[in-house]
Design a protein around this motif. Sequence first.
Motif, mmCIF file in Angstrom:
data_model
loop_
_atom_site.group_PDB
_atom_site.id
_atom_site.type_symbol
_atom_site.label_atom_id
_atom_site.label_comp_id
_atom_site.label_asym_id
_atom_site.label_seq_id
_atom_site.Cartn_x
_atom_site.Cartn_y
_atom_site.Cartn_z
ATOM 1 N N ALA A 195 0.826 -1.212 0.000
ATOM 2 C CA ALA A 195 0.000 0.000 0.000
ATOM 3 C C ALA A 195 0.857 1.258 0.000
ATOM 4 O O ALA A 195 0.431 2.309 -0.491
ATOM 5 C CB ALA A 195 -0.934 0.004 1.206
ATOM 6 N N PHE A 196 2.074 1.179 0.532
ATOM 7 C CA PHE A 196 2.919 2.364 0.685
ATOM 8 C C PHE A 196 4.226 2.224 -0.081
ATOM 9 O O PHE A 196 4.636 3.141 -0.776
ATOM 10 C CB PHE A 196 3.197 2.614 2.175
ATOM 11 N N GLY A 197 4.893 1.101 0.048
ATOM 12 C CA GLY A 197 6.132 0.889 -0.671
ATOM 13 C C GLY A 197 7.185 1.926 -0.346
ATOM 14 O O GLY A 197 7.228 2.499 0.748
ATOM 15 N N GLN B 278 -3.996 0.480 7.530
ATOM 16 C CA GLN B 278 -3.863 1.815 6.962
ATOM 17 C C GLN B 278 -2.482 2.386 7.246
ATOM 18 O O GLN B 278 -2.267 3.599 7.132
ATOM 19 C CB GLN B 278 -4.957 2.728 7.523
ATOM 20 N N LEU B 279 -1.561 1.503 7.618
ATOM 21 C CA LEU B 279 -0.175 1.874 7.888
ATOM 22 C C LEU B 279 0.744 0.946 7.102
ATOM 23 O O LEU B 279 0.355 -0.178 6.760
ATOM 24 C CB LEU B 279 0.141 1.746 9.386
ATOM 25 N N PRO B 280 1.977 1.371 6.821
ATOM 26 C CA PRO B 280 2.931 0.472 6.162
ATOM 27 C C PRO B 280 3.170 -0.786 6.997
ATOM 28 O O PRO B 280 3.159 -0.740 8.240
ATOM 29 C CB PRO B 280 4.204 1.318 6.066
ATOM 30 N N ILE B 281 3.404 -1.892 6.295
ATOM 31 C CA ILE B 281 3.651 -3.174 6.949
ATOM 32 C C ILE B 281 5.127 -3.529 6.770
ATOM 33 O O ILE B 281 5.596 -3.771 5.656
ATOM 34 C CB ILE B 281 2.757 -4.273 6.362
ATOM 35 N N HIS B 282 5.825 -3.553 7.877
ATOM 36 C CA HIS B 282 7.244 -3.909 7.915
ATOM 37 C C HIS B 282 7.328 -5.414 8.120
ATOM 38 O O HIS B 282 6.862 -5.932 9.136
ATOM 39 C CB HIS B 282 7.925 -3.152 9.068
ATOM 40 N N ALA B 283 7.903 -6.125 7.158
ATOM 41 C CA ALA B 283 7.844 -7.588 7.146
ATOM 42 C C ALA B 283 9.192 -8.186 7.520
ATOM 43 O O ALA B 283 10.185 -8.006 6.803
ATOM 44 C CB ALA B 283 7.416 -8.074 5.760
ATOM 45 N N HIS B 284 9.206 -8.908 8.635
ATOM 46 C CA HIS B 284 10.424 -9.571 9.094
ATOM 47 C C HIS B 284 10.421 -11.024 8.624
ATOM 48 O O HIS B 284 9.381 -11.672 8.610
ATOM 49 C CB HIS B 284 10.506 -9.522 10.623
ATOM 50 N N ARG B 285 11.581 -11.521 8.255
ATOM 51 C CA ARG B 285 11.659 -12.873 7.697
ATOM 52 C C ARG B 285 12.155 -13.898 8.715
ATOM 53 O O ARG B 285 12.718 -14.930 8.340
ATOM 54 C CB ARG B 285 12.542 -12.878 6.455
ATOM 55 N N LEU C 117 8.588 -12.370 -3.607
ATOM 56 C CA LEU C 117 7.512 -11.973 -4.519
ATOM 57 C C LEU C 117 6.141 -12.256 -3.920
ATOM 58 O O LEU C 117 5.219 -11.424 -4.021
ATOM 59 C CB LEU C 117 7.668 -12.711 -5.850
ATOM 60 N N LEU C 118 5.990 -13.412 -3.295
ATOM 61 C CA LEU C 118 4.699 -13.757 -2.687
ATOM 62 C C LEU C 118 4.303 -12.737 -1.622
ATOM 63 O O LEU C 118 3.144 -12.316 -1.538
ATOM 64 C CB LEU C 118 4.782 -15.149 -2.057
ATOM 65 N N TRP C 119 5.260 -12.319 -0.808
ATOM 66 C CA TRP C 119 4.944 -11.391 0.282
ATOM 67 C C TRP C 119 4.703 -9.978 -0.232
ATOM 68 O O TRP C 119 3.897 -9.237 0.344
ATOM 69 C CB TRP C 119 6.071 -11.422 1.317
ATOM 70 N N ARG C 120 5.377 -9.594 -1.297
ATOM 71 C CA ARG C 120 5.059 -8.298 -1.916
ATOM 72 C C ARG C 120 3.640 -8.303 -2.473
ATOM 73 O O ARG C 120 2.885 -7.345 -2.285
ATOM 74 C CB ARG C 120 6.065 -7.982 -3.027
ATOM 75 N N LEU C 121 3.287 -9.378 -3.149
ATOM 76 C CA LEU C 121 1.929 -9.485 -3.666
ATOM 77 C C LEU C 121 0.907 -9.413 -2.536
ATOM 78 O O LEU C 121 -0.155 -8.804 -2.677
ATOM 79 C CB LEU C 121 1.768 -10.802 -4.426
ATOM 80 N N ALA C 122 1.240 -10.033 -1.402
ATOM 81 C CA ALA C 122 0.308 -10.070 -0.272
ATOM 82 C C ALA C 122 0.257 -8.774 0.505
ATOM 83 O O ALA C 122 -0.653 -8.602 1.330
ATOM 84 C CB ALA C 122 0.684 -11.215 0.665
ATOM 85 N N GLY C 123 1.212 -7.850 0.258
ATOM 86 C CA GLY C 123 1.080 -6.534 0.869
ATOM 87 C C GLY C 123 2.228 -6.035 1.715
ATOM 88 O O GLY C 123 2.091 -5.009 2.392
ATOM 89 N N ALA C 124 3.387 -6.679 1.703
ATOM 90 C CA ALA C 124 4.518 -6.202 2.486
ATOM 91 C C ALA C 124 5.108 -4.941 1.862
ATOM 92 O O ALA C 124 5.388 -4.902 0.663
ATOM 93 C CB ALA C 124 5.589 -7.283 2.592
ATOM 94 N N ASP C 125 5.317 -3.917 2.682
ATOM 95 C CA ASP C 125 5.929 -2.668 2.215
ATOM 96 C C ASP C 125 7.443 -2.669 2.382
ATOM 97 O O ASP C 125 8.156 -2.042 1.604
ATOM 98 C CB ASP C 125 5.350 -1.485 2.990
ATOM 99 N N HIS C 126 7.933 -3.333 3.421
ATOM 100 C CA HIS C 126 9.372 -3.453 3.689
ATOM 101 C C HIS C 126 9.683 -4.934 3.863
ATOM 102 O O HIS C 126 8.929 -5.662 4.511
ATOM 103 C CB HIS C 126 9.779 -2.737 4.991
ATOM 104 N N LEU C 127 10.823 -5.378 3.327
ATOM 105 C CA LEU C 127 11.213 -6.786 3.435
ATOM 106 C C LEU C 127 12.675 -6.906 3.857
ATOM 107 O O LEU C 127 13.564 -6.324 3.226
ATOM 108 C CB LEU C 127 11.001 -7.497 2.101
ATOM 109 N N HIS C 128 12.916 -7.667 4.913
ATOM 110 C CA HIS C 128 14.283 -7.887 5.377
ATOM 111 C C HIS C 128 15.058 -8.739 4.378
ATOM 112 O O HIS C 128 14.538 -9.710 3.833
ATOM 113 C CB HIS C 128 14.270 -8.570 6.744
ATOM 114 N N VAL C 129 16.311 -8.355 4.174
ATOM 115 C CA VAL C 129 17.174 -9.074 3.232
ATOM 116 C C VAL C 129 18.500 -9.471 3.866
ATOM 117 O O VAL C 129 19.420 -9.866 3.171
ATOM 118 C CB VAL C 129 17.439 -8.230 1.961
#
Length: 420
Positions: free
Chosen positions: A138-140, A270-277, A298-310
């Motif tokens: 939603a925010f990216g 209604q807020l960014p979702i910070h996604a921890h792996r 890719l699956l988690w981006r499609l599902a709505g993650a705005d931030h992804l740990h790498v």
Amino acid sequence: MAARFESPDGRVHASYWLETGDHPQHAAEVIAGEQSSGTFTAVPGETPELKARAGARVEQLEVIDHSDRPSLPGGMVSARYTRCRLTLSWPLENFGPSLPSLVSTVAGNLFELRQVSGLRLLDLRLPAAFAAAAPGPAFGIAGTRRLAGVATGPLIGTIVKPSVGLSPAQTADTVRLLVAGGIDFVKDDELQADGPHCPFDERARAVMQVVNEAADRSGRKAMVAFNITGDLDEMRRRHDLVRALGGTCVMVNLNAIGIAGLLALRKHAQLPIHAHRAGWGYLSRSPALGWDYAPWQLLWRLAGADHLHVNGLANKFSEPDDSVIAAAQAVLAPAFDDHPMAAMPVFSSGQTGLQAAPTHAAIGGCDLIHAAGGGILGHPGGIQAGVAAMRQAWDAAQAGVPLAQHARRHAELQAALGVW
């Protein structure tokens, strides 16, 4: 940049590293059948017409090399095991643009087949129907920058440490020093949830009071990612509390809540979702089993993650730098031509300013969160000096100035180099 994950023909394509003690072509056909219309024996209902319509296809099978022993136990015994690059495809009509069903298809029972002595999902290409059906971030990147008040450069971030054991008041005291130092982003550790020593509601209220007061003085609000991981009702309620308190981010542990959990949260949030792996290692650490990061993220981006740990360069874990860089590049790559679904990579794990220049060079930009826990909180001059040193390291990286040279004119960075 061209889309990296869009299917060329409207079918779902998945590529694997496969090791088998069977003849490779037969093993590929067994996998294709198991994951579509077939089973262990012929059944009357699988007519040639049905198989042509619903069966998975072997699109590519390329032998790489051989081994005299299997990578995984429990499979068929053979004198020689063949390693291949295998690509399968499925008609979208088998399951529609459903992310949970997609996972069951491309990463389900195929790992357990006796013909398989090693299998790793390498790549995933999806029809545009998934982009139309999935919510995406939603925010990216752009929305995160807007809410954090950081138009250019990286978001300088940290993790509250100790990870657990602090009270709500002690957590707020740490955040007070961080925001006074000009931090852009603060996150809960993935282990910090809603324990009796640090209840979520009390922690959120104490921290947001500090953040809001600092924002009133400075005109810029630090982004705090509160870990709301829980069941669906808990996550919704915690999200709503953070939002009501003026917060600008929530965090979840992806492997704990699952695809359906993130989809439900994304629908509500209604807020960014910070996604921890957290837990990523059990999916990836064996080269002969599991997932590469590119199809997984890719699956988690499609599902709505705005931030992804790498992970991070020169990290405290086992992942090599080239894998970390590939993960970040995957997160930044457009998913589909018409739906890029941009998300922000998060570099963490044993990070300090020493990694600023190589991280900047590896990504070729600053669309990232660089989260240093001990690298900031452990500064000999205190937390505020730690924030300053981290920012000075990134200033040097963006200017192309060697770190030691930049440190001669910045006392906080000079002191940090002695402990980093």
